[in-house]
Motif scaffolding. Sequence first.
Motif, PDB file in Angstrom:
ATOM      1  N   UNK A 147     -33.977 110.166  66.305  1.00 31.40           N
ATOM      2  CA  UNK A 147     -34.323 111.473  65.763  1.00 31.40           C
ATOM      3  C   UNK A 147     -34.507 112.475  66.901  1.00 31.40           C
ATOM      4  N   UNK A 148     -34.354 113.748  66.567  1.00 29.62           N
ATOM      5  CA  UNK A 148     -34.498 114.774  67.594  1.00 29.62           C
ATOM      6  C   UNK A 148     -34.814 116.117  66.948  1.00 29.62           C
ATOM      7  N   UNK A 149     -35.570 116.941  67.663  1.00 34.79           N
ATOM      8  CA  UNK A 149     -35.907 118.270  67.133  1.00 34.79           C
ATOM      9  C   UNK A 149     -34.676 119.151  67.015  1.00 34.79           C
TER      10      UNK A 149
ATOM     11  N   UNK B 247     -30.204 118.931  67.301  1.00 29.91           N
ATOM     12  CA  UNK B 247     -29.079 118.021  67.420  1.00 29.91           C
ATOM     13  C   UNK B 247     -27.782 118.814  67.262  1.00 29.91           C
TER      14      UNK B 247
END
Lengths: 257, 421
Positions: free
Chosen positions: A77-79, A81
Amino acid sequence: MMNWSRRHFLKNSAKALAAAAVPAAAYELLTPEILAAVRKGKGPRWAWVIDATKCVGCGMCVQACKRENEIPWETTASRTWVERYVVTTDGRVLIDSPNAARDGYTKNNPMGEQVPAEQIAKGFFVPKVCNHCENPPCVQVCPVGASHVTDEGVVLVDRSWCIGCGYCLQACPFGTRFFHPVHKTAEKCTFCYHRITKGMNPACVDACAFGVRKWGDIRDPNSEVSRIVRTERVTVLKEEYGTKPHAFYIGLDRIVR
Amino acid sequence: MPVHGEIWTIKELFVYPNENIVWSIQIVLYPYLTGLVAGAFVLSSLSHVFGKEELKPVTPFALVFSLALLLAAPLPLLFHLQQPQRNIHVLFTPHFTSAIAAFGVVFSVYAAIVASEVWFTYRQHIVESALSLRKAEGLPARLKGLLYRVLTLGSYDVSEKALKLDERVATVLAGVGIPVACFLHGYVGFIFGSVKANALWMTPLMPVIFIMSAVVSGIALCLFTYIVIMEIRVIFKRPSPWGPERGHPSAMPQRETDIQIIRIIAKYLVFFMILALSLELLDLVFHSYTAKKPYEILQTIIFDRFAFNIFGLQYGLGMALPFLLLLLPSLSIRRAFVASILILFGVFMMRWNVVIGGQAFSLTFSGYMNYQLPIIPHDLDTFKEGLAGFLLLLLLPFGLLWLFSRFLPLFPKKEKLSPLG
C-alpha cells in the motif's frame, strides 16, 4: 393561583418573545455557513494539478512519499501510486500498478503480459493521490471524528484518536486509504501537511523530475494551479460521487479508473 | 509488511494498491447478531403489543435470549477494530454524521429497554427467590440469594397492584422497544446502504432489507432454541432445571414441546420471509434493470462468482427449502427444526454475500478480491478475524443464555405452556 390580567398576559408574552428572539438572533449570526464563508475568503485552499501527459512512470514520487512519510518499504500500500494503462490494437485494456509503482515501470509487461510494441495502440501513466475532496465521504463516515478537514481543505487522520474501524476505507471511492501496518490506524496522503505548513513542497512534488505534480492555492487567482484550472481543460476523477475532488487532471482518458 | 486485510485477500486483475477486504468475518457476524437481537425482541413483543396471546409462553424466553444476544452483539465490532482499546471514543466523542456513531446512543437505549423489560417481567420471580433464599445455607445458595436481592433493586412489593403495574410497564417497554429494535438494525443496514463508493451496498432498501431478514433470523433462532431446550430434556431424561419445581415428581421429563406454538411461530416466520425475499429481489431486479455503470462488474459478482452463494445457499437452501418445509401441511417438530436451521444459515449467507460480496470487486470496476477465511490462527489478527474468533463470538450468546437461565426461568408457569393441549 396567580390571577392573570390581560395586562399581565401581554407583558409576559412580550418578555417571552423578546427572550426567545435573542438566542435565535444570536444563533443566526453564527450559522456554520456564515462562519465557513468568513473563513473561506481568507486562508489558502490547497489543490493538486496533475499533468498525466508528462508522467513517465518512474515511481520516484512513490519512493519519496514512502521515505518521507514512513510507510514501510515492503508494504504494497502507498499514500500515492502510479497506474499504467495499456490499450492494445485489438481493444484490450491492461491496467496495473505493481507495488504501487514503487520500483517504476521498466519492463513492457502490463499485468504480467508481454505486449509487443506494435500491438500497443496507446499507453500512459496516471499518478494518484488523495483528492482532498471538498465533500469528503471518509470524513463524513468517521464515527469518532479522527478524520477531519483542515481550514486549507486538507483531509487528515488523527492517529491518536482513530479506532481503526475501516469505515473510511470503505467510503473513499478512490481507494486512497489503508491501515498503516505499524500504527494500525487509517493512513492516507496528508498533502505532506508537515512540509507545506513550513512552506515546503510535498515530497512527491519535489521528487518528480517531469513537473507532473503541481500544487497550490486554488483560491489565489495568481497561483499556477488556479490559472491552469481556470484556463485549461482539466477534469477530476469519479465526479459522479459528488465528493468534489481537488486533484485536477490534465490529459485523462475515459478508461482511467 | 502486510497491511490489514492483505493476509486474507487475493487480488485479481486491476485492483487499487491500497484496496483489501478490510471488513471480514466479524463484520459478517455483527449484523447477524444484531439481527438476531432485533428478531428475538420482536418475537417477544408480539404477545404484549399486538395481543398475540398464543405466543405468550415463549415471550420471556425470547426476551432473555434477546438480552443474551444483545450483550454479545458489540463484540464482533470490538474484535474487528484495529485499535479496540479506543472503542469508548465512539461513545464519548461521537461524530454524528457517521452511521456508526449512532451505535452508542441506539445500543445504550435499546440495552436499557431490554434490560428493564427483563426486570419487570421477572420481578415477581426475583422477589420470591430473594425471599425464599434469605435464610438459605451454604455458600452457593447464599450467593444466589445475594444476587437475587441485588436484582430486586430494593423493591419487594409483589402485591397484585404492583404486579399489574409491572405488566403494564413491560407492555409499554415492548411497544417502545419494537421501533428501537428496528432502528438498531436499520442503522446497521444504513451503515452499508449509505456507502456511496460501494455499488452493491448503496441502496435505500438496505436498512429495510436488514430489518426484515433480522426478524426472520431472530424468530428462526427462537424456534430453533425453543425446540432444542424442550427436546434436550426429554433426550437426556433429567428433571427440569428451570423453575422452582426442581426435583418435584411432576418435573420428570415428558415431551413439552408444543407443536401448536411451533406452528404459530412458523406462520410469522413465513410472513416475514416473504417480505424479506420480496425486498431483496426488488433490489436485485433494480440493479439489473437500471444497469448503471458498476452493473457490468456487479453482474459478474451476482451471477457468476457469488451465484452459488446467493442463489444456491442463500435463496435455495436458506429460503426456498425452509419455506416449503414450513408451508407443507401438518408441520412436525423435526421439520420445523430443520427449517429453522436452514433459515439461520440462509440469513447468515445473506450477511456474508452482502459484506464479503460487496468487497469482492474493486473500486476500479476492473478487478476482484477473493476472501480466504483464516482457519488456523497464527497471530492476533488471524485469531480475531478468523474462524476461531468467529466461532467464539457466535457461540457466546448461547453461553450467556445458559447463564441467565440459571437465574431466570425461561419458560415459567408450565401449565400455561400448552394452552391447546
